[in-house]
Write an enzyme that holds these catalytic residues in place. Structure first.
Site, PDB file in Angstrom:
ATOM      1  N   LYS A   1       0.825  -1.203   0.000  1.00 24.41           N
ATOM      2  CA  LYS A   1       0.000   0.000   0.000  1.00 24.41           C
ATOM      3  C   LYS A   1       0.868   1.266   0.000  1.00 24.41           C
ATOM      4  O   LYS A   1       1.982   1.264   0.510  1.00 24.41           O
ATOM      5  CB  LYS A   1      -0.857  -0.029   1.268  1.00 24.41           C
ATOM      6  CG  LYS A   1      -1.955   0.968   1.237  1.00 24.41           C
ATOM      7  CD  LYS A   1      -2.953   0.779   2.331  1.00 24.41           C
ATOM      8  CE  LYS A   1      -3.804   2.032   2.418  1.00 24.41           C
ATOM      9  NZ  LYS A   1      -4.371   2.425   1.117  1.00 24.41           N
TER      10      LYS A   1
ATOM     11  N   ASN B   1     -13.457   3.527  -5.331  1.00 24.70           N
ATOM     12  CA  ASN B   1     -12.902   3.701  -3.997  1.00 24.70           C
ATOM     13  C   ASN B   1     -12.313   5.087  -3.855  1.00 24.70           C
ATOM     14  O   ASN B   1     -11.821   5.668  -4.814  1.00 24.70           O
ATOM     15  CB  ASN B   1     -11.843   2.622  -3.687  1.00 24.70           C
ATOM     16  CG  ASN B   1     -10.439   3.068  -4.069  1.00 24.70           C
ATOM     17  OD1 ASN B   1      -9.783   3.798  -3.321  1.00 24.70           O
ATOM     18  ND2 ASN B   1      -9.999   2.655  -5.247  1.00 24.70           N
TER      19      ASN B   1
ATOM     20  N   ILE C   1     -10.180   5.836  -0.794  1.00 25.13           N
ATOM     21  CA  ILE C   1      -9.590   5.560   0.514  1.00 25.13           C
ATOM     22  C   ILE C   1      -8.802   6.792   0.980  1.00 25.13           C
ATOM     23  O   ILE C   1      -8.833   7.154   2.154  1.00 25.13           O
ATOM     24  CB  ILE C   1      -8.643   4.332   0.451  1.00 25.13           C
ATOM     25  CG1 ILE C   1      -9.341   3.116  -0.170  1.00 25.13           C
ATOM     26  CG2 ILE C   1      -8.075   4.003   1.834  1.00 25.13           C
ATOM     27  CD1 ILE C   1     -10.490   2.539   0.600  1.00 25.13           C
ATOM     28  N   GLY C   2      -8.114   7.432   0.030  1.00 28.47           N
ATOM     29  CA  GLY C   2      -7.346   8.623   0.387  1.00 28.47           C
ATOM     30  C   GLY C   2      -5.999   8.299   1.001  1.00 28.47           C
ATOM     31  O   GLY C   2      -5.505   9.026   1.857  1.00 28.47           O
TER      32      GLY C   2
ATOM     33  N   ASN D   1       5.137   1.250  -2.893  1.00 27.74           N
ATOM     34  CA  ASN D   1       4.382   2.297  -3.571  1.00 27.74           C
ATOM     35  C   ASN D   1       4.570   3.602  -2.800  1.00 27.74           C
ATOM     36  O   ASN D   1       4.255   3.685  -1.623  1.00 27.74           O
ATOM     37  CB  ASN D   1       2.907   1.863  -3.618  1.00 27.74           C
ATOM     38  CG  ASN D   1       2.026   2.783  -4.428  1.00 27.74           C
ATOM     39  OD1 ASN D   1       1.538   3.780  -3.936  1.00 27.74           O
ATOM     40  ND2 ASN D   1       1.806   2.428  -5.683  1.00 27.74           N
TER      41      ASN D   1
ATOM     42  N   CYS E   1      -2.690   8.965  -7.965  1.00 23.02           N
ATOM     43  CA  CYS E   1      -3.840   8.659  -7.115  1.00 23.02           C
ATOM     44  C   CYS E   1      -4.910   9.725  -7.290  1.00 23.02           C
ATOM     45  O   CYS E   1      -4.655  10.901  -7.073  1.00 23.02           O
ATOM     46  CB  CYS E   1      -3.451   8.562  -5.646  1.00 23.02           C
ATOM     47  SG  CYS E   1      -4.888   8.138  -4.638  1.00 23.02           S
TER      48      CYS E   1
ATOM     49  N   ILE F   1      -2.757   0.351 -15.234  1.00 22.78           N
ATOM     50  CA  ILE F   1      -3.217   1.703 -14.972  1.00 22.78           C
ATOM     51  C   ILE F   1      -3.696   1.842 -13.520  1.00 22.78           C
ATOM     52  O   ILE F   1      -4.091   0.852 -12.908  1.00 22.78           O
ATOM     53  CB  ILE F   1      -4.403   2.090 -15.912  1.00 22.78           C
ATOM     54  CG1 ILE F   1      -5.564   1.101 -15.755  1.00 22.78           C
ATOM     55  CG2 ILE F   1      -3.946   2.150 -17.330  1.00 22.78           C
ATOM     56  CD1 ILE F   1      -6.840   1.473 -16.501  1.00 22.78           C
ATOM     57  N   ASN F   2      -3.664   3.075 -13.045  1.00 17.75           N
ATOM     58  CA  ASN F   2      -4.345   3.374 -11.798  1.00 17.75           C
ATOM     59  C   ASN F   2      -5.845   3.481 -12.104  1.00 17.75           C
ATOM     60  O   ASN F   2      -6.271   3.237 -13.233  1.00 17.75           O
ATOM     61  CB  ASN F   2      -3.791   4.686 -11.205  1.00 17.75           C
ATOM     62  CG  ASN F   2      -3.884   4.692  -9.684  1.00 17.75           C
ATOM     63  OD1 ASN F   2      -4.893   4.252  -9.126  1.00 17.75           O
ATOM     64  ND2 ASN F   2      -2.865   5.190  -9.027  1.00 17.75           N
TER      65      ASN F   2
HETATM   66  C1  LIG Z   1      -9.313  -0.005  -2.495  1.00 17.75           C
HETATM   67  C2  LIG Z   1      -8.212   0.379  -3.433  1.00 17.75           C
HETATM   68  C3  LIG Z   1      -7.089   1.063  -2.952  1.00 17.75           C
HETATM   69  C4  LIG Z   1      -6.052   1.421  -3.801  1.00 17.75           C
HETATM   70  N1  LIG Z   1      -4.960   2.053  -3.282  1.00 17.75           N
HETATM   71  C5  LIG Z   1      -3.898   2.337  -4.095  1.00 17.75           C
HETATM   72  C6  LIG Z   1      -2.700   2.891  -3.562  1.00 17.75           C
HETATM   73  O1  LIG Z   1      -2.563   3.104  -2.340  1.00 17.75           O
HETATM   74  N2  LIG Z   1      -1.679   3.178  -4.428  1.00 17.75           N
HETATM   75  C7  LIG Z   1      -1.783   2.935  -5.781  1.00 17.75           C
HETATM   76  O2  LIG Z   1      -0.849   3.198  -6.523  1.00 17.75           O
HETATM   77  N3  LIG Z   1      -2.906   2.366  -6.292  1.00 17.75           N
HETATM   78  C8  LIG Z   1      -3.952   2.071  -5.492  1.00 17.75           C
HETATM   79  N4  LIG Z   1      -5.075   1.475  -6.037  1.00 17.75           N
HETATM   80  C9  LIG Z   1      -5.126   1.160  -7.483  1.00 17.75           C
HETATM   81  C10 LIG Z   1      -4.732  -0.293  -7.761  1.00 17.75           C
HETATM   82  O3  LIG Z   1      -3.411  -0.562  -7.376  1.00 17.75           O
HETATM   83  C11 LIG Z   1      -4.899  -0.661  -9.253  1.00 17.75           C
HETATM   84  O4  LIG Z   1      -4.066   0.185 -10.008  1.00 17.75           O
HETATM   85  C12 LIG Z   1      -6.316  -0.479  -9.759  1.00 17.75           C
HETATM   86  O5  LIG Z   1      -7.236  -0.866  -8.781  1.00 17.75           O
HETATM   87  C13 LIG Z   1      -6.591  -1.261 -11.040  1.00 17.75           C
HETATM   88  O6  LIG Z   1      -6.471  -2.649 -10.853  1.00 17.75           O
HETATM   89  P1  LIG Z   1      -7.714  -3.631 -10.501  1.00 17.75           P
HETATM   90  O7  LIG Z   1      -8.801  -3.313 -11.454  1.00 17.75           O
HETATM   91  O8  LIG Z   1      -7.159  -5.008 -10.624  1.00 17.75           O
HETATM   92  O9  LIG Z   1      -8.110  -3.301  -9.111  1.00 17.75           O
HETATM   93  C14 LIG Z   1      -6.132   1.114  -5.180  1.00 17.75           C
HETATM   94  C15 LIG Z   1      -7.258   0.418  -5.670  1.00 17.75           C
HETATM   95  C16 LIG Z   1      -8.284   0.050  -4.821  1.00 17.75           C
HETATM   96  C17 LIG Z   1      -9.462  -0.701  -5.375  1.00 17.75           C
END
Ligand SMILES: Cc1cc2nc3c(=O)[nH]c(=O)nc-3n(C[C@H](O)[C@H](O)[C@H](O)COP(=O)(O)O)c2cc1C
Ligand SMILES: Cc1cc2nc3c(=O)[nH]c(=O)nc-3n(C[C@H](O)[C@H](O)[C@H](O)COP(=O)(O)OP(=O)(O)OC[C@H]3O[C@@H](n4cnc5c(N)ncnc54)[C@H](O)[C@@H]3O)c2cc1C
Ligand code: FES
Lengths: 304, 258
Positions: A45, A69, A71-72, A99, A130, A191-192
């Site tokens: 995280k 989401n 979360i912040g 990260n 983010c 991607i994010n």
């Molecule tokens: C609940 C949640 C929290 C996340 N927190 C972070 C984070 O702290 N840092 C980050 O780079 N990406 C964060 N992401 C993004 C994920 O790492 C990922 O890039 C994104 O969810 C796309 O992949 P997925 O569709 O498999 O979830 C978060 C995603 C979710 C759903």
């Protein structure tokens, strides 16, 4: 021969599967359910310089084949991660990708400098994308020049290779990809989440307290594939792909689009054992496709 | 230990308007530690409804590996769950969270169990366990209207039971606090689960009593990894968050800022 092994800057992966940042905490919860050494790597995280409490709740909402989401970036801060989270992960034979997030360049630089000295941190993932923090964050990922400068500043202090995580919330993702490559990025992760919102049926008001949230899950997979397809053809650094991966077939698709390895995010919430399950299923997929080693699939969507 | 299991549906029936009782069988039942713990249910095999749904465990039978859940078919996910039949399988993650501490009330003492609407179910197993160890349970259960009242007889079989409805169609008209105002405060502990305004009112009314409250928050993972389900604590001046899914859902009164 290990048919699933992948070699990337700083990372000798047993297999190309890793949990995505923010979807796996710092590993402790899932570590009670299975052996984390099975994983290719773990993206922990986001870590910021100071502890962060994150956004008000509700922080998540379900959407068709996806979730939002906000979360912040709640996390215990650099010292907390260095003292309590990373040492715990040392019991597993698995490289950690840290990260790194911040609101200004100096924050990123300080976190990167310190966290890259942890013995099990083998690479950094710069979170310049983010969507859920108001100050900073997002501008780092949407302005090519700022993205390039931040990458260079972090590269200058990091003891390990630096991957930069791109946002899909831009007009042209290729431009940002080229910028971070110029800045010295060793790799790209993408991607994010995509910015989105959901309204409560009865009140018409947004469900997420932050109003908007980041969309993830199967709903974003086509967007991720398209962007990886475009970026992988113009950069010389490897890509770790993510966005909606739920099973072994999705992994094959991401590699075909041009990713060298993948991260699995939201799927962990649906099925906590999804990563080991995918790893187990991959060899049969390779047999089906008639390839010996998984790397043969990388970029086959555009290779002649 | 947390287990993911394909549990067998033993029965499913509508026990009040849109309120369903489902019995599930599986190994996971042996892992349950306390009443008030919950399970995380996958409502669709496809990816259309992605997130699991948290539902409390209403009754536990470890001899037959069976649990009962009681839920309101409200949104798409719980409506789809209500279509499952005996013999079907349901993907369940659990047991999750920390439940009500029954050791906090001794044999011979009195406990007040205060529930609101779909927060009533976990109090049933709690009452069974407290009663079995010799605690006298008094149940104060609030509902919107007569057509959504459930388990009245089951609770009555365990102890004194007051039903309250907002529209007065059955029992006392009003809120749980309407009944509480007329009850003695000669009890050792209270346990409560229901909507937040109710928990707040209960906590204020019994400010000097030992109590345990069960909270709800929207969840991502259900196991403590995503930080979706946090709530603010009263502990420090600057807000401090803890997780409902893994630190709760049950907390001692006064811990959570409501
Ligand atoms: C609940 C949640 C929290 C996340 N927190 C972070 C984070 O702290 N840092 C980050 O780079 N990406 C964060 N992401 C993004 C994920 O790492 C990922 O890039 C994104 O969810 C796309 O992949 P997925 O569709 O498999 O979830 C978060 C995603 C979710 C759903
Ligand atoms: C610890 C805990 C225990 C619970 N126990 C019970 C129970 O025993 N019986 C019961 O009927 N309900 C219970 N709930 C509430 C129940 O989880 C929601 O009503 C349910 O998830 C709604 O899903 P849906 O598919 O009907 O709604 P939809 O609107 O289709 O769901 C969309 C999304 O919103 C989430 N969501 C909607 N309402 C809530 C809510 N109140 N709490 C958390 N997430 C929500 C869903 O989980 C889902 O991710 C509990 C909630 C928690 C947190
Ligand atoms: S739901 Fe993920 S931390 Fe509680």
């Amino acid at each position: 021969m290990n048919r699933l092994s992948v070699e990337l800057p700083g990372l000798q992966l047993k297999n190309p599967i890793m949990p995505a940042s923010g979807c796996f905490g710092f590993g402790q919860e899932y570590g009670k359910m299975y052996d984390l050494s099975l994983l290719g790597a773990i993206m922990i995280k986001a870590t910021t310089l100071e502890p962060r409490l994150g956004n008000p709740t509700p922080r998540v909402a379900e959407t068709p084949s996806g979730m939002l989401n906000a979360i912040g970036l709640q996390n215990p801060g650099l010292t907390g991660v260095m003292e309590n989270e990373l040492p715990w992960l040392e019991q597993f034979d698995v490289p950690i990708i840290a990260n790194v997030a911040g609101t200004e360049t100096a924050d990123y630089v300080e976190v990167a400098k310190v966290i890259s000295t942890a013995p099990n941190v083998h690479a950094l993932e710069l979170n310049i994308s983010c969507p859920n923090v108001k100050e900073g964050g997002i501008t780092f990922g949407t302005d090519p020049l700022i993205a390039e400068e931040l990458t260079a500043a972090v590269k200058a202090v990091s003891k390990v290779p630096v991957y930069v995580k791109l946002s899909p919330n831009v007009t042209d993702v290729k431009e940002i990809a080229l910028a971070v490559e110029r800045g010295g990025a060793d790799g790209i992760t993408m991607i994010n989440t995509l910015l989105g919102m959901r309204l409560d049926e009865k009140t018409g008001k947004p469900i997420i307290a932050n109003v908007t949230g980041g969309l993830s899950g199967p709903a974003v997979k086509p967007v991720a594939l398209k962007m990886i397809y475009e970026v992988s053809q113009i950069v010389n650094v490897p890509i770790i792909g993510m966005g909606g991966i739920m099973n072994a077939q999705d992994v094959i698709d991401f590699l075909s689009a041009g990713a060298s390895a993948v991260a699995v995010g939201t799927a962990n919430f649906v099925n906590p054992f999804v990563c080991p399950t995918i790893i187990e299923e991959l060899p049969a997929k390779l047999d089906e496709l008639g390839v010996e080693h998984i790397s043969e699939l990388v970029g086959r969507s555009y290779r002649s | 230990m947390i287990i993911q299991e394909s549990m067998l549906v033993q029965s499913q029936r509508e026990i009040a308007h849109n309120i369903f009782e489902m019995k599930l069988q599986g190994k996971l039942v042996q892992e349950i530690q306390a009443p008030g713990q919950f399970i995380h249910i996958r409502v669709s095999e496809a990816f259309d409804m992605l997130l699991r749904r948290p539902i409390s465990i209403a009754s536990i039978d470890q001899e037959s590996d069976e649990i009962t859940i009681i839920y309101r078919a409200e949104g798409d996910g719980t409506r789809s769950l209500s279509k499952r039949n005996e013999g079907d399988r349901v993907d369940v993650l659990g047991p999750l969270g920390n439940g009500f501490p029954i050791a906090e009330t001794k044999a011979g003492e009195v406990a007040y169990l205060i529930g609101g609407g779909i927060g009533v179910p976990p109090l049933y197993e709690l009452s069974k366990q407290l009663t079995a160890k010799g605690v006298t349970c008094v149940h104060i259960l609030g509902f919107q209207s007569e057509n959504v009242v459930f388990y009245e007889e089951e609770f009555k079989a365990l102890g004194e039971t007051y039903i309250v409805t907002v529209d007065g169609t059955i029992g006392t008209e009003g809120f749980v606090t309407t009944v509480m105002e007329n009850l003695s405060e000669q009890f050792a502990t209270y346990y409560s689960c229901g909507p937040q305004p109710m928990l707040k009112a209960v906590q204020e009314m019994y400010a000097n009593k030992k109590g345990y409250l069960s909270f709800e928050e929207r969840m991502g993972c259900g196991v403590g990894a995503c930080f979706a389900c946090v709530c603010k604590t009263t502990e420090r001046a600057e807000a401090n968050y803890i997780k409902v899914c893994s630190d709760g859902p049950v907390f001692p009164a006064g811990v959570i800022a409501i």
